[in-house]
Motif scaffolding. Structure first.
Motif, PDB file in Angstrom:
ATOM      1  N   LEU A  27       0.822  -1.199   0.000  1.00 20.24           N
ATOM      2  CA  LEU A  27       0.000   0.000   0.000  1.00 20.24           C
ATOM      3  C   LEU A  27       0.859   1.254   0.000  1.00 20.24           C
ATOM      4  N   SER A  28       0.480   2.216  -0.830  1.00 21.86           N
ATOM      5  CA  SER A  28       1.092   3.537  -0.749  1.00 21.86           C
ATOM      6  C   SER A  28       0.345   4.340   0.313  1.00 21.86           C
ATOM      7  N   GLU A  29       0.870   5.482   0.664  1.00 22.95           N
ATOM      8  CA  GLU A  29       0.240   6.287   1.707  1.00 22.95           C
ATOM      9  C   GLU A  29      -1.153   6.771   1.305  1.00 22.95           C
ATOM     10  N   ASP A  30      -1.408   6.935   0.002  1.00 20.73           N
ATOM     11  CA  ASP A  30      -2.735   7.382  -0.435  1.00 20.73           C
ATOM     12  C   ASP A  30      -3.728   6.229  -0.580  1.00 20.73           C
ATOM     13  N   GLY A  31      -3.313   5.014  -0.207  1.00 21.10           N
ATOM     14  CA  GLY A  31      -4.204   3.866  -0.241  1.00 21.10           C
ATOM     15  C   GLY A  31      -4.190   3.079  -1.523  1.00 21.10           C
ATOM     16  N   THR A  32      -3.353   3.463  -2.500  1.00 22.94           N
ATOM     17  CA  THR A  32      -3.232   2.678  -3.729  1.00 22.94           C
ATOM     18  C   THR A  32      -2.681   1.297  -3.399  1.00 22.94           C
ATOM     19  N   VAL A  33      -3.244   0.282  -4.044  1.00 19.11           N
ATOM     20  CA  VAL A  33      -2.849  -1.106  -3.815  1.00 19.11           C
ATOM     21  C   VAL A  33      -1.980  -1.574  -4.972  1.00 19.11           C
ATOM     22  N   TYR A  34      -0.800  -2.102  -4.656  1.00 25.46           N
ATOM     23  CA  TYR A  34       0.098  -2.652  -5.663  1.00 25.46           C
ATOM     24  C   TYR A  34       0.286  -4.139  -5.381  1.00 25.46           C
ATOM     25  N   PHE A  35       0.275  -4.943  -6.437  1.00 28.79           N
ATOM     26  CA  PHE A  35       0.518  -6.370  -6.274  1.00 28.79           C
ATOM     27  C   PHE A  35       1.049  -6.922  -7.587  1.00 28.79           C
ATOM     28  N   LEU A  36       1.329  -8.224  -7.589  1.00 26.42           N
ATOM     29  CA  LEU A  36       1.922  -8.876  -8.748  1.00 26.42           C
ATOM     30  C   LEU A  36       0.954  -9.878  -9.336  1.00 26.42           C
ATOM     31  N   SER A  37       1.022 -10.025 -10.651  1.00 21.77           N
ATOM     32  CA  SER A  37       0.278 -11.053 -11.359  1.00 21.77           C
ATOM     33  C   SER A  37       1.200 -11.616 -12.433  1.00 21.77           C
ATOM     34  N   GLN A  38       1.813 -12.765 -12.115  1.00 16.14           N
ATOM     35  CA  GLN A  38       2.771 -13.395 -13.009  1.00 16.14           C
ATOM     36  C   GLN A  38       3.912 -12.429 -13.350  1.00 16.14           C
ATOM     37  N   ASP A  39       3.967 -11.917 -14.586  1.00 14.94           N
ATOM     38  CA  ASP A  39       5.076 -11.044 -14.978  1.00 14.94           C
ATOM     39  C   ASP A  39       4.725  -9.559 -14.881  1.00 14.94           C
ATOM     40  N   THR A  40       3.616  -9.242 -14.213  1.00 13.98           N
ATOM     41  CA  THR A  40       3.065  -7.890 -14.260  1.00 13.98           C
ATOM     42  C   THR A  40       2.911  -7.277 -12.873  1.00 13.98           C
ATOM     43  N   ILE A  41       3.258  -5.985 -12.767  1.00 14.51           N
ATOM     44  CA  ILE A  41       2.985  -5.194 -11.578  1.00 14.51           C
ATOM     45  C   ILE A  41       1.676  -4.455 -11.825  1.00 14.51           C
ATOM     46  N   VAL A  42       0.731  -4.581 -10.896  1.00 18.75           N
ATOM     47  CA  VAL A  42      -0.610  -4.032 -11.078  1.00 18.75           C
ATOM     48  C   VAL A  42      -0.899  -3.014  -9.980  1.00 18.75           C
ATOM     49  N   SER A  43      -1.572  -1.923 -10.364  1.00 21.15           N
ATOM     50  CA  SER A  43      -1.994  -0.894  -9.425  1.00 21.15           C
ATOM     51  C   SER A  43      -3.518  -0.764  -9.446  1.00 21.15           C
ATOM     52  N   LEU A  44      -4.131  -0.828  -8.248  1.00 19.25           N
ATOM     53  CA  LEU A  44      -5.575  -0.643  -8.105  1.00 19.25           C
ATOM     54  C   LEU A  44      -5.840   0.496  -7.123  1.00 19.25           C
ATOM     55  N   ASP A  45      -6.985   1.145  -7.266  1.00 18.83           N
ATOM     56  CA  ASP A  45      -7.379   2.072  -6.215  1.00 18.83           C
ATOM     57  C   ASP A  45      -8.008   1.268  -5.076  1.00 18.83           C
ATOM     58  N   LYS A  46      -8.365   1.928  -3.993  1.00 15.34           N
ATOM     59  CA  LYS A  46      -8.834   1.198  -2.806  1.00 15.34           C
ATOM     60  C   LYS A  46     -10.178   0.508  -3.035  1.00 15.34           C
ATOM     61  N   ASN A  47     -10.863   0.860  -4.119  1.00 14.91           N
ATOM     62  CA  ASN A  47     -12.125   0.205  -4.459  1.00 14.91           C
ATOM     63  C   ASN A  47     -11.950  -0.951  -5.431  1.00 14.91           C
ATOM     64  N   GLY A  48     -10.697  -1.227  -5.796  1.00 14.10           N
ATOM     65  CA  GLY A  48     -10.428  -2.352  -6.687  1.00 14.10           C
ATOM     66  C   GLY A  48     -10.424  -2.015  -8.151  1.00 14.10           C
ATOM     67  N   ASN A  49     -10.490  -0.732  -8.491  1.00  8.75           N
ATOM     68  CA  ASN A  49     -10.453  -0.332  -9.898  1.00  8.75           C
ATOM     69  C   ASN A  49      -9.004  -0.249 -10.378  1.00  8.75           C
ATOM     70  N   GLU A  50      -8.747  -0.838 -11.531  1.00 11.19           N
ATOM     71  CA  GLU A  50      -7.380  -0.870 -12.041  1.00 11.19           C
ATOM     72  C   GLU A  50      -6.936   0.516 -12.502  1.00 11.19           C
ATOM     73  N   LYS A  51      -5.746   0.925 -12.061  1.00 13.37           N
ATOM     74  CA  LYS A  51      -5.177   2.210 -12.447  1.00 13.37           C
ATOM     75  C   LYS A  51      -4.170   2.035 -13.579  1.00 13.37           C
ATOM     76  N   TRP A  52      -3.258   1.050 -13.420  1.00 16.90           N
ATOM     77  CA  TRP A  52      -2.292   0.785 -14.475  1.00 16.90           C
ATOM     78  C   TRP A  52      -1.659  -0.584 -14.285  1.00 16.90           C
ATOM     79  N   LYS A  53      -0.977  -1.041 -15.341  1.00 11.64           N
ATOM     80  CA  LYS A  53      -0.184  -2.277 -15.312  1.00 11.64           C
ATOM     81  C   LYS A  53       1.190  -1.980 -15.888  1.00 11.64           C
ATOM     82  N   PHE A  54       2.185  -2.690 -15.391  1.00 13.32           N
ATOM     83  CA  PHE A  54       3.531  -2.605 -15.965  1.00 13.32           C
ATOM     84  C   PHE A  54       4.046  -4.024 -16.134  1.00 13.32           C
TER      85      PHE A  54
END
Length: 471
Positions: free
Chosen positions: A130-157
């Motif tokens: 978690l970032s201080e603003d509540g953004t959720v970061y996690f991994l999915s196989q080869d990808t870094i994923v960012s969601l907002d606190k409601n589970g909406n996807e912000k970006w993938k890398f």
């Protein structure tokens, strides 16, 4: 993450792993400089979240200034979806009490009572942070994923290889993650690349960051991408130094409030200062029958054969492996698979100190670290001596198989909590005596548990559940 078991000296090696099967190593303590380090205090990175990321903070000490549960009282458990695509993983807890946890193929947000708020389907989910603003970061196989606190996807890398354990969030919000493509990535908050650095092997374990902003990364993975180096980077991505541990892979360092780096590099605990100078190390003798202990620990000393033609000696040098060892679909180490239900023994001895799992550091400077024998050791950072050890049980489904895959946590009272391949979570007091143990339906996950602000202990098991234990 793709799981594979590492067996030290018998052995099955795990991809990012940190636990091994039963073995005994004949060893002595190796000490470097003899200066007594200063008292370790309760200093920790500040966050509004009680447990924002893997192993508690970017110091990766596994410490929380709360009292953990004194009894094995189950508050609730939650089934983390289907057991496909990986194993249940680490836990993060936000300031509003939301619990984020990676299941095998979903990322979940739960309330403090274990009720689902939302879940999103992703394959091979690992390590929410978690970032201080509540953004959720996690991994999915080869990808870094960012969601907002409601589970909406912000970006993938996307990287070009598998990713494991979970990202480290720096004090300025930078996201750090290694990959099996051999690169270590630093991303901006918007998901754009800040910088990347190519290491000598695959990267699995999370980076740690000290109070001066230096980033420390353990190199290597058990499956063909070996790297014995601990790397130190400036925030701009420039390499400050690297230290060759001589091991086959290096776990995440724990950063003590004394500024020292406590580095797991099986079978050693290596302690460095922030300039990369060795302060001291603890572990077995340097060699067995002229084979360095770090290689004997991973693949076995004679008479055991080496791993699948890997790590063979030639003119006194170790050759890199052509393939990894571990569980299917990867080939196991030659001669290390169970026979008639029993695991073969490796070389004799004692004093193996560390696996690859990061140690926890208490407020008084005690270092808690597990090894491949299923032994938890409490080591004084002042005297460098083992204060006590505690032996956990063997896996009841695989006689002779021991290991501590769970990252240990330590509370303000010095009680340490650690999970075992026997499916139990253990609570051991600072005197080395068992407070309690709790049996789950599978091996405890190779991941980081978490403490809530009220001292509730959260951890996952390979039976597919998240457990909440509290008084």
């Amino acid at each position: 993450m793709k799981k594979v078991l590492i067996i030290l000296g018998i052995l099955v090696i795990s991809a990012g792993a940190g636990y091994f099967v039963w073995q005994k190593i004949n060893s002595k303590t190796n000490l470097g400089q003899t200066q007594t380090p200063p008292e370790i205090t309760k200093e920790q990175p500040t966050s509004k979240h009680p447990w924002p990321q893997f192993f508690g903070s970017y110091y990766h000490t596994g410490y929380a200034g709360v009292q953990g549960p004194q009894k094995a009282t189950l508050k609730w458990k939650f089934q983390l979806g289907k057991l496909t695509g990986g194993d249940p993983n680490s836990v993060a807890i936000s300031s509003d009490g939301t619990i984020y946890v990676a299941g095998a193929s979903e990322i979940f947000a739960l309330d403090a009572n274990g009720n689902k708020i939302w879940s999103k389907s992703y394959q091979g989910t690992q390590g929410p942070a978690l970032s201080e603003d509540g953004t959720v970061y996690f991994l999915s196989q080869d990808t870094i994923v960012s969601l907002d606190k409601n589970g909406n996807e912000k970006w993938k890398f996307e990287t070009n290889g598998n990713t494991g354990f979970g990202p480290t969030i720096g004090p300025d919000g930078t996201i750090y993650q290694g990959s099996w493509d051999s690169y270590f990535y630093a991303l901006n908050k918007d998901g754009t690349l800040k910088w990347k650095y190519k290491t000598a092997g695959k990267v699995s374990y999370p980076a740690s960051i000290d109070k001066n902003g230096t980033i420390y990364l353990g190199g290597g993975d058990a499956h063909g991408g070996l790297d014995s180096n601990l790397y130190a980077f400036s925030p701009d991505g420039s390499l400050k130094w690297k230290y060759d541990t001589k091991a086959m892979r290096v776990g995440s360092p724990a950063i003590g409030s004394d500024g020292l780096l406590y580095v797991p590099a099986a079978p050693y605990l290596i302690v460095l200062d922030s300039s990369g100078n060795l302060r001291w190390q603890k572990g077995p003798e340097t060699s067995f029958n002229n084979i360095p202990a770090v290689y004997a620990a991973e693949c076995g000393a004679p008479p055991l054969p080496t791993c699948n033609g890997a790590n063979q000696f030639q003119n006194g040098n170790i050759l890199p492996p052509s393939s990894g060892c571990g569980a299917p679909p990867l080939p196991p180490c030659n001669g290390a698979e169970p026979k008639n239900g029993n695991m073969p023994q490796s070389f004799p001895g004692e004093n193996q100190i560390a696996g690859i799992i990061t140690p926890a550091i208490s407020s008084d400077g005690t270092i808690y670290i597990g090894n491949t024998l299923g032994i938890l050791s409490a080591i004084s950072s002042k005297t460098r001596e083992v204060k006590w050890t505690y032996q956990t049980d063997a896996d009841p489904n695989q006689p002779g198989f021991y290991g501590l895959p769970s990252y240990p946590l330590v509370d303000k009272e010095g009680t340490v909590y650690i999970g075992s391949v026997d499916g139990k979570m253990y609570a051991v007091g600072k005197d080395g005596k068992l407070l309690w143990k709790y049996q789950t339906g599978g091996r405890i996950s190779e991941a980081s548990p978490a403490f809530g602000s009220d001292g509730t202990l959260y951890f996952t098991s390979k039976d597919g559940y998240l457990y909440a234990i509290g008084d």
